[in-house]
Design a protein around this motif. Sequence first.
Motif, short mmCIF file in Angstrom:
data_model
loop_
_atom_site.label_atom_id
_atom_site.label_comp_id
_atom_site.label_asym_id
_atom_site.label_seq_id
_atom_site.Cartn_x
_atom_site.Cartn_y
_atom_site.Cartn_z
N ALA A 77 -10.62 4.80 4.48
CA ALA A 77 -9.54 4.09 5.16
C ALA A 77 -9.31 4.65 6.55
O ALA A 77 -9.10 3.90 7.51
CB ALA A 77 -8.26 4.19 4.33
N ALA A 126 -9.52 7.68 0.88
CA ALA A 126 -8.68 7.98 2.04
C ALA A 126 -9.53 8.14 3.29
O ALA A 126 -9.19 7.63 4.35
CB ALA A 126 -7.87 9.25 1.78
N ARG A 181 5.61 1.61 4.19
CA ARG A 181 5.26 2.92 4.75
C ARG A 181 3.75 3.05 4.89
O ARG A 181 3.01 2.70 4.00
CB ARG A 181 5.76 4.02 3.83
CG ARG A 181 7.23 4.00 3.63
CD ARG A 181 7.60 5.09 2.66
NE ARG A 181 7.10 6.38 3.14
CZ ARG A 181 7.60 7.54 2.77
NH1 ARG A 181 8.59 7.58 1.94
NH2 ARG A 181 7.09 8.67 3.21
N ARG A 182 3.33 3.57 6.02
CA ARG A 182 1.89 3.70 6.25
C ARG A 182 1.48 5.14 6.43
O ARG A 182 0.38 5.40 6.87
CB ARG A 182 1.49 2.87 7.48
CG ARG A 182 1.58 1.38 7.30
CD ARG A 182 0.52 0.87 6.33
NE ARG A 182 -0.82 1.15 6.83
CZ ARG A 182 -1.51 0.33 7.60
NH1 ARG A 182 -1.01 -0.81 7.94
NH2 ARG A 182 -2.71 0.65 8.02
N ASP A 183 2.39 6.08 6.16
CA ASP A 183 1.99 7.47 6.39
C ASP A 183 1.22 8.04 5.19
O ASP A 183 0.95 9.22 5.12
CB ASP A 183 3.19 8.36 6.75
CG ASP A 183 4.30 8.26 5.74
OD1 ASP A 183 4.29 7.31 4.93
OD2 ASP A 183 5.18 9.13 5.74
N TRP A 184 0.88 7.16 4.23
CA TRP A 184 0.00 7.59 3.15
C TRP A 184 -1.42 7.13 3.49
O TRP A 184 -1.64 6.00 3.88
CB TRP A 184 0.39 6.93 1.83
CG TRP A 184 1.79 7.25 1.39
CD1 TRP A 184 2.42 8.45 1.55
CD2 TRP A 184 2.71 6.38 0.73
NE1 TRP A 184 3.69 8.37 1.00
CE2 TRP A 184 3.88 7.12 0.50
CE3 TRP A 184 2.64 5.05 0.30
CZ2 TRP A 184 4.99 6.57 -0.13
CZ3 TRP A 184 3.74 4.51 -0.33
CH2 TRP A 184 4.90 5.25 -0.54
N ASP A 185 -2.37 8.03 3.33
CA ASP A 185 -3.76 7.63 3.56
C ASP A 185 -4.30 6.86 2.37
O ASP A 185 -5.18 6.02 2.51
CB ASP A 185 -4.62 8.88 3.80
CG ASP A 185 -4.21 9.59 5.07
OD1 ASP A 185 -4.26 8.94 6.13
OD2 ASP A 185 -3.79 10.76 5.00
N VAL A 186 -3.76 7.15 1.21
CA VAL A 186 -4.20 6.45 0.01
C VAL A 186 -3.11 6.57 -1.05
O VAL A 186 -2.34 7.54 -1.06
CB VAL A 186 -5.56 7.03 -0.49
CG1 VAL A 186 -5.43 8.48 -0.87
CG2 VAL A 186 -6.12 6.24 -1.67
N VAL A 187 -3.04 5.56 -1.90
CA VAL A 187 -2.08 5.58 -3.01
C VAL A 187 -2.87 5.61 -4.31
O VAL A 187 -3.75 4.77 -4.53
CB VAL A 187 -1.16 4.33 -2.98
CG1 VAL A 187 -0.25 4.31 -4.21
CG2 VAL A 187 -0.33 4.32 -1.70
N VAL A 200 -3.02 -0.46 3.11
CA VAL A 200 -3.06 0.88 2.53
C VAL A 200 -4.14 0.90 1.45
O VAL A 200 -4.22 -0.02 0.62
CB VAL A 200 -1.69 1.26 1.93
CG1 VAL A 200 -1.73 2.66 1.32
CG2 VAL A 200 -0.59 1.17 2.98
N LEU A 213 1.17 -2.87 -1.05
CA LEU A 213 0.56 -1.81 -0.23
C LEU A 213 -0.83 -2.22 0.24
O LEU A 213 -1.17 -2.05 1.42
CB LEU A 213 0.49 -0.51 -1.04
CG LEU A 213 1.86 0.13 -1.32
CD1 LEU A 213 1.79 1.08 -2.49
CD2 LEU A 213 2.37 0.83 -0.06
#
Lengths: 287, 52
Positions: free
Chosen positions: A280, A277, A44-50, A72, A67
């Motif tokens: 990125a 974020a 999944r790439r809809d996270w700007d940061v984990v 990510v 990730l």
Amino acid sequence: MRVALLCSRIRVEEKLLRHALQRRGVTVEVVDDRELVLDLAGPRRDWDVVLQRSLSQTRGLAAARVLAAAGVAVVNQPEVTALCADKLATTALLHAAGVPVPRTLVAFSAESALRAAEELGYPVVLKPVSGSWGRMLARLNDRDAAEAVFEDRTVLGSPEHSVFYVQEHVAKPGRDIRAFVVGDEVICAVFRESAHWITNTARGATTRDCVVTSDIARLCVQSARAVGGGVLAVDLLEDGDRLLVSEVNATMEFRNSIDVTGVDIPGRVAGVVIDAARGAQTMAAAG
Amino acid sequence: MCPECDARVSVPDDVERGELVQCPECGVELEVVALEPLRFIVAPPEEEDWGE
């Protein structure tokens, strides 16, 4: 902005971090590492940061690697987490960076570990190369104790327990220092005090504010850079008027350090996460 | 209800999934696995690689 908070359980720290991020207008998705399925062909790439806060070092690191490989942004970066999870790698890097550390010898059999202990002189401390919360730490006061524990680790332990990380015992004054490093800044520090020689808050140590001296600041920033930087907790031992760095933690607990220092630790961590974020997003826009 | 002893377990207002609470009667550590309706399991024991 969307942040995934990767965790195994919701500790006080995870709640504080989530609230700190939400207060800054960030959408936070809490992701339980036990329920996660990652497709290596395209996670999944809809996270700007984990923000990686797994209790399980194995799961947290594995997820972070997948990730990060997919582009990510992960805080902390998996390379940093991997280094900090390995006391041997950390100590070797700190040493190479010129950071004072307790004298440490490594050996791979009970016999050679005994030679290492004799060379350091008793008492010595035996630490598992991976492990937290003071588990499996042993202070060996004499040769009899050393022989017994080394044999136990050989017979009962996994191969990893036969990597004998043997360290000089530092006669610290009933406390150690934990300093919180965010980026290139030491934001606060606490004394962890205990009547027991293991001064870990998970083992009942209490905390008190510690003024960040220029020595503490310099050593901690140097230590953080040595492992690759990020959001880190550096543990220091006072040996007379010397300071020695004993370890660097990549998924620190901090609930007992907010009130005593008056520093908004989760807020500062949230700031770093938001910066990561943004970084990125900028790279994606440029790329 | 506690899955171990059937006692009523109260939780803080801001309870979240994944949070740990303790059963007031039998003392077992419980993990909140669902909020509506509230459901607990006996928390899995600490694993060897858990930590900071």
